[in-house]
Motif scaffolding. Structure first.
Motif, PDB file in Angstrom:
ATOM      1  N   LYS A 107       0.830  -1.208   0.000  1.00  0.00           N
ATOM      2  CA  LYS A 107       0.000   0.000   0.000  1.00  0.00           C
ATOM      3  C   LYS A 107       0.865   1.260   0.000  1.00  0.00           C
ATOM      4  CE  LYS A 107      -4.117  -1.861   2.325  1.00  0.00           C
ATOM      5  NZ  LYS A 107      -3.788  -3.275   2.325  1.00  0.00           N
TER       6      LYS A 107
ATOM      7  N   GLY B  20     -11.606   8.553   8.271  1.00  0.00           N
ATOM      8  CA  GLY B  20     -12.566   8.289   7.207  1.00  0.00           C
ATOM      9  C   GLY B  20     -13.722   9.260   7.198  1.00  0.00           C
TER      10      GLY B  20
ATOM     11  N   TYR C 152     -12.916  12.814   3.299  1.00  0.00           N
ATOM     12  CA  TYR C 152     -13.659  13.047   2.059  1.00  0.00           C
ATOM     13  C   TYR C 152     -13.691  14.524   1.684  1.00  0.00           C
ATOM     14  CZ  TYR C 152     -17.613  15.185   4.442  1.00  0.00           C
ATOM     15  OH  TYR C 152     -18.405  16.047   5.157  1.00  0.00           O
TER      16      TYR C 152
ATOM     17  N   ASN D  17      -3.089  13.198   1.892  1.00  0.00           N
ATOM     18  CA  ASN D  17      -4.236  12.340   1.589  1.00  0.00           C
ATOM     19  C   ASN D  17      -3.843  10.873   1.464  1.00  0.00           C
ATOM     20  OD1 ASN D  17      -6.269  14.308   1.556  1.00  0.00           O
ATOM     21  ND2 ASN D  17      -5.852  14.863  -0.568  1.00  0.00           N
ATOM     22  N   ARG D  18      -2.754  10.599   0.761  1.00  0.00           N
ATOM     23  CA  ARG D  18      -2.354   9.202   0.551  1.00  0.00           C
ATOM     24  C   ARG D  18      -1.965   8.545   1.874  1.00  0.00           C
ATOM     25  NH1 ARG D  18       2.197   5.982  -1.226  1.00  0.00           N
ATOM     26  NH2 ARG D  18       1.420   4.276  -2.541  1.00  0.00           N
TER      27      ARG D  18
ATOM     28  N   CYS E 149      -3.124   9.351   4.787  1.00  0.00           N
ATOM     29  CA  CYS E 149      -4.373   9.139   5.531  1.00  0.00           C
ATOM     30  C   CYS E 149      -5.053   7.851   5.100  1.00  0.00           C
ATOM     31  CB  CYS E 149      -5.313  10.326   5.319  1.00  0.00           C
ATOM     32  SG  CYS E 149      -4.796  11.850   6.133  1.00  0.00           S
ATOM     33  N   GLN E 150      -5.067   7.592   3.791  1.00  0.00           N
ATOM     34  CA  GLN E 150      -5.692   6.370   3.295  1.00  0.00           C
ATOM     35  C   GLN E 150      -4.949   5.134   3.792  1.00  0.00           C
ATOM     36  OE1 GLN E 150      -8.638   6.037   1.383  1.00  0.00           O
ATOM     37  NE2 GLN E 150      -8.274   3.942   2.073  1.00  0.00           N
TER      38      GLN E 150
ATOM     39  N   ARG F 135      -5.781   4.536   7.464  1.00  0.00           N
ATOM     40  CA  ARG F 135      -7.129   3.969   7.599  1.00  0.00           C
ATOM     41  C   ARG F 135      -7.145   2.481   7.272  1.00  0.00           C
ATOM     42  NH1 ARG F 135     -10.596   7.586   3.724  1.00  0.00           N
ATOM     43  NH2 ARG F 135     -12.120   5.960   4.197  1.00  0.00           N
ATOM     44  N   ASP F 136      -6.301   2.069   6.329  1.00  0.00           N
ATOM     45  CA  ASP F 136      -6.310   0.676   5.875  1.00  0.00           C
ATOM     46  C   ASP F 136      -5.589  -0.270   6.828  1.00  0.00           C
ATOM     47  OD1 ASP F 136      -7.737   1.387   3.642  1.00  0.00           O
ATOM     48  OD2 ASP F 136      -5.999   1.492   2.313  1.00  0.00           O
TER      49      ASP F 136
END
Length: 396
Positions: free
Chosen positions: A19, A136, A140, A187-188, A190-191, A194-195
């Motif tokens: 990831k 999450g 957005y 942003n990346r 953060c994703q 979250r994963d």
């Protein structure tokens, strides 16, 4: 290097590392994964130069060492196996993976050419519960555009997370033992957080100077994972001024609103503004498409008359928890704030020229009627001239 490790646990580690590792790097070596075997553990690490992730798993270390290779084919090979454990070794310039009578050799890269990983941050950390779901709920609203880099991420401030894109804003409050460092997380990153982080996370930061520039590194850590990411440089806007503190208040049930929005959006593919206005104890949602007039009603407490972007409204409702939602609004072009259980979501209203409800029988406007009448008159004139010309020709 030589070791024996559980196949499924290794697959889980590589799934997280992939990831972070870029799929289309500028240099091929940046898509590699670093393996280090020492002290009873196999450490696996990857980086995209902004974010680095380190994971480790218990392993039987036969010979300590380190190796560097690309793992796309390794993951496919491990998934195809049915055996419990595999043996990984560095032989000459090959990373050899053995599973019983089956083996594969992968090209080994020079470890010295790999970008250096940031050192672990040892400063005092704040422990945060529920970081992944909170990210999450606000991510957005972060902008996806590159021309405003300070808005292209989530801002951490004390125990709050904030994201905005110039049209809307989302804010969530965290349960933290200690104060979070002030930083803007890309942003990346953060994703990825979250994963891969399911539970409590320790968060701390430090400032490092590289090439004369000061960069803020933020570290996220739990018992099995260590992620260090470079924060976005710049000053975040004074977001607290954007959240209204007074005005009229209405409340409704989130489940009712989401159900009504789903039905209305079926007939509103072009995302026309949605009007919200109350009549007694009912809130009417109304939208007008070119050939479709759709309305729905839900129970409400209070009075409201606003128009909003239906996509933005649906995004907010999907992020808010179930239960009562409080909407604070003012007449005019003032921000609308939706609040529920420690979260606040702000969106700007839209201007609409007409508020009266339409039906297919009464929807034509004076300008449309005049245009239609003119078109009919022109058609009759052309028809009359054609008939006259035909009669003249026959007479001759």
């Amino acid at each position: 290097m030589k070791l024996t490790v559980n196949r499924l646990k290794l697959l889980g580690l590589l799934g997280d590392i992939n990831k972070v590792v870029p799929s289309r790097p500028t240099l091929p070596i940046w898509s590699c994964t670093l393996f280090q075997a020492k002290e009873g553990y196999l450490m696996v690490a990857g980086t995209d130069l902004d974010t680095a992730l380190v994971r480790r798993v218990k392993a039987k270390i036969i010979r300590p060492g380190e190796a560097l290779c690309q793992t796309k084919k390794l993951v496919a090979f491990l998934k195809a196996l049915a055996i419990e454990s595999v043996v990984i070794s560095l032989v000459a310039k090959q990373v050899k993976v053995e599973a019983g009578k089956v083996s594969t050799d992968l090209q080994a890269w020079n470890v010295r050419d790999y970008p250096p990983l940031p050192r672990r941050i040892m400063s005092r950390a704040a422990t945060v519960a529920g970081l992944s779901p909170a990210l999450g709920h606000v991510a957005y609203a972060a902008t996806k555009e590159d021309y405003r880099p300070v808005l292209a991420g989530v801002y951490m401030d004390g125990n709050r997370l904030v994201a905005a894109d110039g049209f809307r804003l989302a804010q969530a409050t965290l349960k933290a033992s200690g104060k979070l460092p002030e930083a803007i997380i890309q942003n990346r990153a953060c994703q990825i957080i979250r994963d891969i982080f399911p539970g409590k996370v320790k968060v701390n930061a430090r400032i490092v100077k590289t090439g004369g520039n000061a960069n803020t590194l933020v570290q996220f850590e739990d018992a099995e994972r260590l992620l260090i990411t470079r924060a976005v440089q710049g000053n975040y806007p004074d977001w607290e001024k954007l959240i209204p503190t007074n005005g009229r208040v209405v409340s409704f049930d989130n489940a009712d609103m989401k159900s009504a929005l789903r039905l209305i959006q079926v007939c509103n593919p072009d995302n026309h503004p949605i009007r919200l206005f109350s009549r007694g104890a009912k809130l009417t949602l109304y939208t007008v498409d070119d050939d479709c007039w759709t309305r729905a009603e839900i129970p409400v407490k209070g009075k409201v008359k606003v128009a909003v972007n239906p996509k933005y409204l649906a995004d907010i409702m999907n992020q808010l928890p179930d239960g009562r939602v409080v909407l604070r609004w003012k007449e005019g072009n003032k921000p609308l704030v939706f609040k529920s259980k420690g979260e606040a979501h702000v969106v700007m209203p839209m201007f609409v020229a007409e508020w009266a409800e339409k039906t297919p029988e009464t929807s034509s406007t004076p300008s449309q009627s005049n245009d239609t009448a003119a078109a009919v008159a022109e058609a009759e004139r052309i028809t009359a001239e054609t008939h006259q010309g035909a009669e003249t020709t026959v007479a001759v």
